[in-house]
Design an enzyme around this catalytic site. Structure first.
Site, PDB file in Angstrom:
ATOM      1  N   HIS A  96       0.784  -0.844   0.131  1.00 45.89           N
ATOM      2  CA  HIS A  96       0.739   0.219  -0.017  1.00 45.89           C
ATOM      3  C   HIS A  96       0.967   1.263   0.297  1.00 45.89           C
ATOM      4  O   HIS A  96       1.999   1.236   0.834  1.00 45.89           O
ATOM      5  CB  HIS A  96      -0.726  -0.279   1.010  1.00 45.89           C
ATOM      6  CG  HIS A  96      -2.329   1.341   0.947  1.00 45.89           C
ATOM      7  ND1 HIS A  96      -2.000   1.900   1.488  1.00 45.89           N
ATOM      8  CD2 HIS A  96      -3.044   1.002   1.066  1.00 45.89           C
ATOM      9  CE1 HIS A  96      -2.360   3.147   1.204  1.00 45.89           C
ATOM     10  NE2 HIS A  96      -4.030   1.993   0.729  1.00 45.89           N
ATOM     11  N   GLU A 166      -3.955   2.315  -7.834  1.00 45.45           N
ATOM     12  CA  GLU A 166      -4.674   3.251  -6.612  1.00 45.45           C
ATOM     13  C   GLU A 166      -3.468   4.203  -6.774  1.00 45.45           C
ATOM     14  O   GLU A 166      -2.593   4.485  -6.004  1.00 45.45           O
ATOM     15  CB  GLU A 166      -4.356   2.978  -5.370  1.00 45.45           C
ATOM     16  CG  GLU A 166      -5.086   1.694  -4.544  1.00 45.45           C
ATOM     17  CD  GLU A 166      -5.214   2.075  -2.676  1.00 45.45           C
ATOM     18  OE1 GLU A 166      -6.476   1.770  -2.701  1.00 45.45           O
ATOM     19  OE2 GLU A 166      -4.036   2.264  -2.046  1.00 45.45           O
TER      20      GLU A 166
HETATM   21  P1  PGA Z   1      -8.998   6.420   0.339  1.00 42.77           P
HETATM   22  O1  PGA Z   1      -8.155   5.242   0.778  1.00 42.77           O
HETATM   23  O2  PGA Z   1     -10.845   5.736   0.035  1.00 42.77           O
HETATM   24  O3  PGA Z   1      -9.378   6.943   1.503  1.00 42.77           O
HETATM   25  O4  PGA Z   1      -9.008   7.054  -0.777  1.00 42.77           O
HETATM   26  C1  PGA Z   1      -7.631   4.020  -0.144  1.00 42.77           C
HETATM   27  C2  PGA Z   1      -7.087   3.504  -0.035  1.00 42.77           C
HETATM   28  O5  PGA Z   1      -6.135   3.702   0.724  1.00 42.77           O
HETATM   29  O6  PGA Z   1      -6.826   2.093   0.254  1.00 42.77           O
END
Ligand code: PGA
Length: 252
Positions: A96, A166
């Site tokens: 992540h 992401e």
């Molecule tokens: P968020 O986070 O939905 O608050 O943008 C997503 C994540 O970090 O997986």
């Protein structure tokens, strides 16, 4: 695989009491939808067993250690795949961006990924670029994260691999990408995976989107972004919004 929505609670909530309330609220609220959507709770470590106890939903850990000795080991502060499995986790997130920001390298991510897949966990590898680029060129950093992350891992283990796209600029910022951006990026990711591991295997890997997903935009990412699921942070801590999101996806 069904559509998969992973609720990444990060370092929330701050007490066991609140965690149980959240676990219960979400579990009850999405009951009607789980036939069509895999809802996976990813609480922080102290709450994993609470999720097991108070929910029938699937459970993910937010991270793990790359060593997984059968008899445990001297690694203060770390947690093994074996330990996670023993408390009911069947999913795990690796790489992540918030962990990478703390110094986690592609090399560490690769070791974690390999260990998690070997242990039979459904493993979500997160990839994403720092800055938004106007053109649709495939950011090098994503290419690198894929190549380095999947290096030296037996292809047969990719049966339980999930990729989460992401973009870092969209995580926790309430500035989500557009479904069109997401669609283009997942095509590029899938194409790269095909080159790396062959068409058949690459087509079977679910690709998720994460970054400021809420109950209003979720269905668009699924439909127009054509992703196989979502990795949800902030919204997964607000049961009403999160349940509405799951309902909007279950009826697609
Ligand atoms: P968020 O986070 O939905 O608050 O943008 C997503 C994540 O970090 O997986």
């Amino acid at each position: 695989m069904k559509k998969v929505i992973i609720a990444n609670w990060k370092m929330h909530p701050t007490s066991a009491r609140e965690a149980v309330a959240l676990i219960r609220a979400i579990t009850n609220g999405v009951r009607k939808c789980v036939r069509r959507v895999d809802v996976v709770l990813a609480p922080s470590l102290p709450f994993l067993s609470l999720a097991r106890k108070h929910s029938s939903l699937k459970i993910a850990a937010q991270d793990l250690f790359w060593e997984n000795p059968p008899k445990g080991g001297a690694y203060t502060g770390e947690v093994s795949a074996r330990q996670l499995r023993s408390v009911g986790a069947t999913f795990v997130i690796v790489g992540h961006s918030e962990r990478r920001a703390l110094g986690e390298t592609n090399d560490m991510v690769q070791k974690k990924l390999k260990t998690a897949l070997k242990a039979g966990l459904w493993t979500t590898l997160c990839v994403g670029e720092h800055e938004r680029k106007k053109d649709t060129a495939f950011p090098n950093v994503i290419k690198e994260e894929l190549h380095e992350g999947l290096r030296n891992i037996s292809k047969s283990l990719f049966r339980r691999l999930i990729i989460a796209y992401e973009p870092i600029w969209a995580v926790g910022t309430r500035r989500a990408a557009t479904p069109q951006d997401v669609f283009e990026m997942t095509i590029l990711i899938r194409r790269e995976l095909m080159r790396m591991i062959g068409k058949k295997r690459a087509l079977a890997i679910p690709i998720l989107y994460g970054g400021s997903v809420d109950e209003k935009n979720a269905a668009f990412f699924m439909k127009e972004g054509r992703v196989d699921g979502l990795l949800v942070g902030g919204t997964s801590l607000r049961p009403r919004s999160f349940i509405a999101m799951i309902e909007s996806i279950a009826t697609l």
